[in-house]
Scaffold this motif. Sequence first.
Motif, PDB file in Angstrom:
ATOM      1  N   LEU A  91       0.838  -1.193   0.000  1.00 48.31           N
ATOM      2  CA  LEU A  91       0.000   0.000   0.000  1.00 48.31           C
ATOM      3  C   LEU A  91       0.872   1.241   0.000  1.00 48.31           C
ATOM      4  O   LEU A  91       1.918   1.281   0.647  1.00 48.31           O
ATOM      5  CB  LEU A  91      -0.913   0.008   1.235  1.00 48.31           C
ATOM      6  N   GLY A  92       0.425   2.254  -0.751  1.00 49.50           N
ATOM      7  CA  GLY A  92       1.095   3.544  -0.713  1.00 49.50           C
ATOM      8  C   GLY A  92       1.789   3.886  -2.013  1.00 49.50           C
ATOM      9  O   GLY A  92       2.206   3.006  -2.767  1.00 49.50           O
ATOM     10  N   PRO A  93       1.951   5.180  -2.285  1.00 48.54           N
ATOM     11  CA  PRO A  93       2.591   5.614  -3.537  1.00 48.54           C
ATOM     12  C   PRO A  93       4.086   5.340  -3.584  1.00 48.54           C
ATOM     13  O   PRO A  93       4.687   5.345  -4.664  1.00 48.54           O
ATOM     14  CB  PRO A  93       2.304   7.123  -3.559  1.00 48.54           C
ATOM     15  N   LEU A  94       4.722   5.097  -2.433  1.00 49.91           N
ATOM     16  CA  LEU A  94       6.165   4.863  -2.421  1.00 49.91           C
ATOM     17  C   LEU A  94       6.557   3.516  -3.010  1.00 49.91           C
ATOM     18  O   LEU A  94       7.742   3.298  -3.304  1.00 49.91           O
ATOM     19  CB  LEU A  94       6.697   4.970  -0.984  1.00 49.91           C
ATOM     20  N   GLU A  95       5.601   2.612  -3.183  1.00 51.84           N
ATOM     21  CA  GLU A  95       5.941   1.291  -3.718  1.00 51.84           C
ATOM     22  C   GLU A  95       6.481   1.375  -5.141  1.00 51.84           C
ATOM     23  O   GLU A  95       7.218   0.497  -5.586  1.00 51.84           O
ATOM     24  CB  GLU A  95       4.712   0.378  -3.679  1.00 51.84           C
ATOM     25  N   SER A  96       6.111   2.424  -5.860  1.00 51.34           N
ATOM     26  CA  SER A  96       6.621   2.573  -7.228  1.00 51.34           C
ATOM     27  C   SER A  96       8.125   2.838  -7.244  1.00 51.34           C
ATOM     28  O   SER A  96       8.779   2.662  -8.280  1.00 51.34           O
ATOM     29  CB  SER A  96       5.886   3.708  -7.938  1.00 51.34           C
TER      30      SER A  96
END
Length: 549
Positions: A91-96
């Motif tokens: 979960l979360g935008p940092l996974e990219s």
Amino acid sequence: MLKDSFFYTYFRSLRVVDKQVSLVDNDLLKFVKLEELVLSANQIKEIDTTNLPPTLKVLELYGNKMTSMECLCTCPPPRLQHLGLGHNKLLGPLESLYVTSDYWPNLISLDLSFNDLTDLQGMVSGLRTLRRLRLLVLQGNPLALVPCYRGFIIDGLSGLCVLDDITVAPSEKHLFRGLSHSGDLLAHEARLVVTVGHVRGVLDSSVLDPEPGPQGPFITYRYYVTYEFVEDEEGEGDEYGRVLAEIVKPPPSTEQLGEVIPKEPIKEAEDSVGPGLASQSQSGELEESGASAPLPRPTDSAEELAKLRPRLDPRLWPSPGTVLFSTVRKPWSDVIPCNYEMQHVLKDLVRLKAFLLSGTTVTIVEEKILSWPAVPPSPNSPSAAKKGKGEKDKKGKEKDKEEKDKKGKDGKDKAGKGEKEPAKEQKGSKKKKELRKDLRQDPPVLRVLGSGPVDLEPLLSGEPFMSTVCNFGVVRTLETDRLTLYRDSKKNKSEKAKNAALEARKSKTKLPAASVYESDYRPDPLTVEIQIQLIQGHSTEEALRRLVP
């Protein structure tokens, strides 16, 4: 006897599935030739990649409890070609930031399905650096619910061959050309269209009610379908609140209605169905009073509405986090066309994904309303006095008529007198009808005819459209269907129907169609047609067209 050195150098694949594994220690480094490691369906939250053999080419961690890929990027296996992290809790935008070539230079296949990833643009930006990536699975994530999902990825990852187990066709690359450059303009919201079709097999409850007297009650029935849908906290909460209020708010206690004419009695049909009808009617009333209650009055706060919840049938109340939508109330017919279509636009994609996994509930509801004269006529009212005076005059005229008959008046005078009497009776009946023009309504009594769950998970698994027929079993009976048939035959204006009804009344036997019903009686089950479509873009032109208001 086998030595440990042979044991650790022999195995190239190791599978430890559903063994409650939560920790991977450095003993795994003893497998010096290990190329495939499968640790799916365990309890792993983090992995120390320094304990992974550098020879690994396949790593599968499906169905664990990992919330981030950051731990895998500390010292990732340099030769890894396939990474499977589906059905975790990423979960979360940092996974990219953790899906770039800096960590996975040789990655060919990546499976991140059924997580909670929402940043489509960021994910494509990171995946674009993986030059060898050919297979990608992202279905089941909230980001896969937006209309431009597939086209945006196909245009952004030119070397991709398979997306979500579907081969990328050359025509798709052509249709979605340039879409990835318009990511900032595209709306990151999901659109779903719910359609409710025909309802079949509904019991006509009106045939079980007694005929209303001059003072009522006059009973009307309406039928509608409800379904639950997720409430979008970021979007249209006020609009959903109005929909909920429409369902739980009763109509005013007094409402002006048009003239109500009671139905014709069905005495002949009652004689033909026998004593079983009475028990059927009584059981229906008991079921209605036990399964439902009058709706509460409108409240000014959610807390007051919550206090009234126990008074409602639980099936008429939405689940937590959802809103109840309903079709328009329709009168009874053998096939009730709902003709309902509703588009839901949601920005909270994580909540939408959770809702699709849990599914919705569809319910068919019967609404019964009793109407009464607004002001019952008083015996001392002027209308009643006029009525009494009219009856007195009528008796006087009848007495004069008898005296004239005794005096030997001719038949023409008698005929003339006799023609005026029906006209006066019609005038009197008209006055009675006028008394029923203004009616007051009791709060509606709701009864659930059928309710059941609908599985929506196929929409998460890549299916853009799902259609089902909810079957709630048979609720109609032979007796009620014969009563309905008889009533409809009386309303039919054809001579054939009139003659059949006349013969049935004269012979005082069962209806001609009754033998057909008894010999081959197969009533339709109670069903409703439900369709839900996840809107998807089919070209760059179509996606950009939605931007124009």
